[in-house]
Design a protein around this motif. Structure first.
Motif, PDB file in Angstrom:
ATOM      1  N   ALA A 187       0.836  -1.192   0.000  1.00 45.29           N
ATOM      2  CA  ALA A 187       0.000   0.000   0.000  1.00 45.29           C
ATOM      3  C   ALA A 187       0.876   1.249   0.000  1.00 45.29           C
ATOM      4  O   ALA A 187       1.968   1.250   0.574  1.00 45.29           O
ATOM      5  CB  ALA A 187      -0.916   0.003   1.222  1.00 45.29           C
ATOM      6  N   PRO A 188       0.426   2.336  -0.650  1.00 47.24           N
ATOM      7  CA  PRO A 188       1.215   3.566  -0.649  1.00 47.24           C
ATOM      8  C   PRO A 188       1.307   4.157   0.759  1.00 47.24           C
ATOM      9  O   PRO A 188       0.491   3.856   1.638  1.00 47.24           O
ATOM     10  CB  PRO A 188       0.425   4.487  -1.587  1.00 47.24           C
ATOM     11  CG  PRO A 188      -0.967   3.943  -1.578  1.00 47.24           C
ATOM     12  CD  PRO A 188      -0.832   2.470  -1.394  1.00 47.24           C
ATOM     13  N   ALA A 189       2.326   5.007   0.955  1.00 47.28           N
ATOM     14  CA  ALA A 189       2.523   5.622   2.273  1.00 47.28           C
ATOM     15  C   ALA A 189       1.402   6.579   2.622  1.00 47.28           C
ATOM     16  O   ALA A 189       1.117   6.818   3.801  1.00 47.28           O
ATOM     17  CB  ALA A 189       3.864   6.351   2.292  1.00 47.28           C
ATOM     18  N   ALA A 190       0.747   7.129   1.601  1.00 49.35           N
ATOM     19  CA  ALA A 190      -0.386   8.032   1.826  1.00 49.35           C
ATOM     20  C   ALA A 190      -1.308   7.936   0.626  1.00 49.35           C
ATOM     21  O   ALA A 190      -0.856   7.751  -0.507  1.00 49.35           O
ATOM     22  CB  ALA A 190       0.108   9.466   2.015  1.00 49.35           C
ATOM     23  N   ARG A 191      -2.607   8.070   0.881  1.00 52.68           N
ATOM     24  CA  ARG A 191      -3.564   8.001  -0.212  1.00 52.68           C
ATOM     25  C   ARG A 191      -4.791   8.812   0.138  1.00 52.68           C
ATOM     26  O   ARG A 191      -5.203   8.885   1.305  1.00 52.68           O
ATOM     27  CB  ARG A 191      -3.964   6.544  -0.500  1.00 52.68           C
ATOM     28  CG  ARG A 191      -4.935   6.443  -1.670  1.00 52.68           C
ATOM     29  CD  ARG A 191      -5.142   5.020  -2.172  1.00 52.68           C
ATOM     30  NE  ARG A 191      -6.016   5.079  -3.327  1.00 52.68           N
ATOM     31  CZ  ARG A 191      -7.260   4.618  -3.358  1.00 52.68           C
ATOM     32  NH1 ARG A 191      -7.777   4.022  -2.303  1.00 52.68           N
ATOM     33  NH2 ARG A 191      -8.003   4.741  -4.435  1.00 52.68           N
ATOM     34  N   GLY A 251      -3.411  26.546  -0.401  1.00 56.45           N
ATOM     35  CA  GLY A 251      -3.501  26.233   1.019  1.00 56.45           C
ATOM     36  C   GLY A 251      -2.760  24.957   1.363  1.00 56.45           C
ATOM     37  O   GLY A 251      -2.286  24.227   0.481  1.00 56.45           O
ATOM     38  N   LEU A 252      -2.646  24.708   2.662  1.00 60.59           N
ATOM     39  CA  LEU A 252      -1.913  23.538   3.158  1.00 60.59           C
ATOM     40  C   LEU A 252      -2.845  22.596   3.901  1.00 60.59           C
ATOM     41  O   LEU A 252      -3.780  23.029   4.593  1.00 60.59           O
ATOM     42  CB  LEU A 252      -0.794  23.976   4.104  1.00 60.59           C
ATOM     43  CG  LEU A 252       0.305  24.856   3.514  1.00 60.59           C
ATOM     44  CD1 LEU A 252       1.264  25.299   4.618  1.00 60.59           C
ATOM     45  CD2 LEU A 252       1.068  24.122   2.416  1.00 60.59           C
ATOM     46  N   LEU A 253      -2.605  21.294   3.774  1.00 62.68           N
ATOM     47  CA  LEU A 253      -3.270  20.297   4.608  1.00 62.68           C
ATOM     48  C   LEU A 253      -2.390  20.085   5.833  1.00 62.68           C
ATOM     49  O   LEU A 253      -1.244  19.645   5.712  1.00 62.68           O
ATOM     50  CB  LEU A 253      -3.448  18.980   3.859  1.00 62.68           C
ATOM     51  CG  LEU A 253      -4.338  18.967   2.615  1.00 62.68           C
ATOM     52  CD1 LEU A 253      -4.537  17.547   2.127  1.00 62.68           C
ATOM     53  CD2 LEU A 253      -5.667  19.634   2.870  1.00 62.68           C
ATOM     54  N   VAL A 254      -2.928  20.406   6.988  1.00 66.40           N
ATOM     55  CA  VAL A 254      -2.152  20.369   8.223  1.00 66.40           C
ATOM     56  C   VAL A 254      -2.853  19.480   9.238  1.00 66.40           C
ATOM     57  O   VAL A 254      -4.071  19.600   9.453  1.00 66.40           O
ATOM     58  CB  VAL A 254      -1.968  21.794   8.795  1.00 66.40           C
ATOM     59  CG1 VAL A 254      -1.250  21.753  10.130  1.00 66.40           C
ATOM     60  CG2 VAL A 254      -1.208  22.661   7.801  1.00 66.40           C
ATOM     61  N   VAL A 271       0.820  17.712   5.864  1.00 62.11           N
ATOM     62  CA  VAL A 271       0.699  16.411   5.198  1.00 62.11           C
ATOM     63  C   VAL A 271       0.361  16.535   3.717  1.00 62.11           C
ATOM     64  O   VAL A 271       0.337  15.527   2.999  1.00 62.11           O
ATOM     65  CB  VAL A 271      -0.362  15.529   5.904  1.00 62.11           C
ATOM     66  CG1 VAL A 271       0.058  15.231   7.337  1.00 62.11           C
ATOM     67  CG2 VAL A 271      -1.738  16.183   5.861  1.00 62.11           C
ATOM     68  N   GLY A 272       0.099  17.741   3.262  1.00 59.49           N
ATOM     69  CA  GLY A 272      -0.243  17.931   1.856  1.00 59.49           C
ATOM     70  C   GLY A 272      -0.624  19.360   1.589  1.00 59.49           C
ATOM     71  O   GLY A 272      -0.330  20.267   2.385  1.00 59.49           O
ATOM     72  N   LEU A 342      -1.649  14.734  -1.219  1.00 57.51           N
ATOM     73  CA  LEU A 342      -0.954  14.307  -0.010  1.00 57.51           C
ATOM     74  C   LEU A 342       0.530  14.146  -0.322  1.00 57.51           C
ATOM     75  O   LEU A 342       0.888  13.581  -1.363  1.00 57.51           O
ATOM     76  CB  LEU A 342      -1.512  12.977   0.509  1.00 57.51           C
ATOM     77  CG  LEU A 342      -2.879  13.016   1.194  1.00 57.51           C
ATOM     78  CD1 LEU A 342      -3.305  11.610   1.603  1.00 57.51           C
ATOM     79  CD2 LEU A 342      -2.873  13.935   2.413  1.00 57.51           C
ATOM     80  N   ILE A 343       1.376  14.621   0.563  1.00 58.09           N
ATOM     81  CA  ILE A 343       2.820  14.454   0.388  1.00 58.09           C
ATOM     82  C   ILE A 343       3.155  12.962   0.446  1.00 58.09           C
ATOM     83  O   ILE A 343       2.770  12.271   1.389  1.00 58.09           O
ATOM     84  CB  ILE A 343       3.583  15.236   1.468  1.00 58.09           C
ATOM     85  CG1 ILE A 343       3.329  16.737   1.300  1.00 58.09           C
ATOM     86  CG2 ILE A 343       5.073  14.939   1.406  1.00 58.09           C
ATOM     87  CD1 ILE A 343       3.910  17.590   2.410  1.00 58.09           C
ATOM     88  N   GLY A 344       3.855  12.482  -0.565  1.00 62.97           N
ATOM     89  CA  GLY A 344       4.179  11.061  -0.644  1.00 62.97           C
ATOM     90  C   GLY A 344       3.026  10.209  -1.105  1.00 62.97           C
ATOM     91  O   GLY A 344       3.122   8.974  -1.105  1.00 62.97           O
ATOM     92  N   GLY A 345       1.943  10.842  -1.520  1.00 67.52           N
ATOM     93  CA  GLY A 345       0.767  10.095  -1.963  1.00 67.52           C
ATOM     94  C   GLY A 345       0.256  10.600  -3.301  1.00 67.52           C
ATOM     95  O   GLY A 345       1.013  11.070  -4.142  1.00 67.52           O
ATOM     96  N   ASN A 346      -1.038  10.539  -3.488  1.00 68.76           N
ATOM     97  CA  ASN A 346      -1.643  10.912  -4.768  1.00 68.76           C
ATOM     98  C   ASN A 346      -2.413  12.218  -4.629  1.00 68.76           C
ATOM     99  O   ASN A 346      -2.357  12.887  -3.586  1.00 68.76           O
ATOM    100  CB  ASN A 346      -2.562   9.783  -5.257  1.00 68.76           C
ATOM    101  CG  ASN A 346      -3.736   9.547  -4.329  1.00 68.76           C
ATOM    102  OD1 ASN A 346      -3.604   9.665  -3.112  1.00 68.76           O
ATOM    103  ND2 ASN A 346      -4.884   9.202  -4.882  1.00 68.76           N
ATOM    104  N   SER A 347      -3.150  12.556  -5.676  1.00 67.94           N
ATOM    105  CA  SER A 347      -3.907  13.807  -5.676  1.00 67.94           C
ATOM    106  C   SER A 347      -5.250  13.599  -6.348  1.00 67.94           C
ATOM    107  O   SER A 347      -5.479  12.589  -7.032  1.00 67.94           O
ATOM    108  CB  SER A 347      -3.127  14.906  -6.398  1.00 67.94           C
ATOM    109  OG  SER A 347      -2.928  14.557  -7.761  1.00 67.94           O
ATOM    110  N   TYR A 348      -6.141  14.584  -6.159  1.00 70.90           N
ATOM    111  CA  TYR A 348      -7.439  14.559  -6.831  1.00 70.90           C
ATOM    112  C   TYR A 348      -7.838  15.988  -7.156  1.00 70.90           C
ATOM    113  O   TYR A 348      -7.698  16.888  -6.325  1.00 70.90           O
ATOM    114  CB  TYR A 348      -8.526  13.896  -5.983  1.00 70.90           C
ATOM    115  CG  TYR A 348      -9.850  13.824  -6.710  1.00 70.90           C
ATOM    116  CD1 TYR A 348     -10.093  12.821  -7.642  1.00 70.90           C
ATOM    117  CD2 TYR A 348     -10.837  14.783  -6.512  1.00 70.90           C
ATOM    118  CE1 TYR A 348     -11.278  12.765  -8.345  1.00 70.90           C
ATOM    119  CE2 TYR A 348     -12.039  14.729  -7.207  1.00 70.90           C
ATOM    120  CZ  TYR A 348     -12.253  13.719  -8.132  1.00 70.90           C
ATOM    121  OH  TYR A 348     -13.423  13.673  -8.850  1.00 70.90           O
TER     122      TYR A 348
END
Length: 357
Positions: A187-191, A251-254, A271-272, A342-348
């Motif tokens: 599994a990815p580190a973040a999703r 903006g930032l995901l915190v 985190v993203g 997400l940092i180290g993950g995917n995007s939408y």
């Protein structure tokens, strides 16, 4: 001589019939891990994929309809083994559901189609019990097949060929889709994945049409997962910091790591972020956290699943990892497309439209 002539005529007629029979329409099949789980595309885990028959999720783009007796045949690769203890239910969506192209946007199964499985061919089938038009309550039509319910188990990592056939009531193919299923080693580190669990069943937060300078009536929704597939809770949206995170213009995901309910990128965990996209010259557009009753940010894991879902399915209760985003449009008409990553993950990428006056 006469016998040879008759044979020749029969062969010619058969060849002529073959020549005039229309070939099925061939299309490419996009596939992706389903948005409801973090490991549905991981080796050894339960299979949870979506098959995009119409890849454009915009509800303005029509999907497919089926006539009574027609079917969709999903030919699963033989490496994906049936999970025998899980029965295939013909009249529920436990194993498979057709959707309109957005999460929790099901095309009603009851009275419209049934689900089957052919063990010999390894096909999962959908057969229309009546005409399923692409309009009315089914609008915009069938766009996605979601295979779920622990019906199969993923094989070793790799790429596996997969196909879907739209067949007429007599079994003749009308259209075919060809694609691949990618199975990961881990599994990815973040999703993250889009969701509408915070909205009434069938409602879509994506592709809303909103007047300029107004807050979209429906929050945008995402499910967040971190390491080992743990729900990523306590995350909200903080203002951008272009010095440290130039990529995240929106903006930032915190994650509120000290539980003070203040999202501070200097002390909490980033985190993203959000990559903004708006009509040229537009001002005032903003993506922010939804707000709790006391005016503080409503963080992921605190957002309630809609009461439109049964209580046994989590309706009215906090949904782990669910982040609700409030979006305000800018000053100009056009498309606003914030991409959440997400940092180290995917995007939408979401799409909000401001119609021209």
């Amino acid at each position: 001589m006469q016998h040879k002539t008759l044979v020749s005529i029969a062969v010619s007629a058969a060849l002529g019939a073959c020549a005039t029979a229309p070939a099925p329409v061939a299309r490419s099949l996009m596939t992706a891990p389903a948005p409801i789980t973090f490991d549905g595309h991981v080796a050894g885990q339960a299979t949870d994929y979506v098959f995009l028959l119409v890849a454009e999720p915009n509800p303005a783009v029509p999907g497919l309809g089926l006539r009574a007796g027609e079917s969709l045949r999903l030919a699963m690769p033989s490496a994906f083994k049936r999970n025998a203890p899980v029965a295939i239910s013909a009249d529920t969506d436990a194993n498979l559901v057709l959707t309109k192209g957005w999460p929790q946007g099901a095309v009603r199964l009851a009275g419209q189609y049934r689900v089957g499985y052919d063990e010999k061919t390894h096909h999962v089938t959908v057969t229309a019990l009546q005409d399923i038009p692409a309009g009315g309550a089914n609008a915009p039509g069938i766009k996605v097949i979601h295979l779920r319910g622990r019906s199969f188990v993923n094989p070793m990592p790799g790429d596996y060929p997969v196909s879907v056939t739209h067949a007429a009531a007599d079994g003749k193919p009308i259209a075919t889709w060809q694609g691949q299923l990618k199975v990961l080693d881990d599994a990815p580190a973040a999703r993250l994945a889009p969701t509408n669990f915070h909205l009434a069943p069938g409602v879509n937060g994506d592709y809303q049409k909103v007047a300029a300078g107004q807050v979209a009536p429906n929050h945008l929704g995402l499910l967040l997962w971190g390491a080992q597939g743990a729900a990523l809770n306590g995350v909200g949206i903080a203002p951008r910091d272009l010095t440290r995170f130039a990529r995240y213009t929106g903006g930032l995901l915190v994650q509120d790591t000290n539980n003070d309910r203040r999202l501070d990128p200097a002390t909490d965990k980033v985190v993203g972020g959000i990559i903004g996209s708006a009509p040229q010259g537009a001002t005032g557009q903003a993506a922010t956290s939804a707000l709790a009753a006391d005016g503080t940010p409503l963080l992921s894991g605190e957002v309630l699943r809609s009461t439109g879902y049964p209580a046994a399915a989590g309706g009215g209760k906090p949904n782990l990892g669910l982040l609700a985003i409030q979006f305000k449009t800018g000053s100009l008409p056009g498309l606003y497309r914030p991409t959440v990553e997400l940092i180290g993950g995917n995007s939408y990428q979401f799409t909000i439209e401001v119609p021209a006056r």
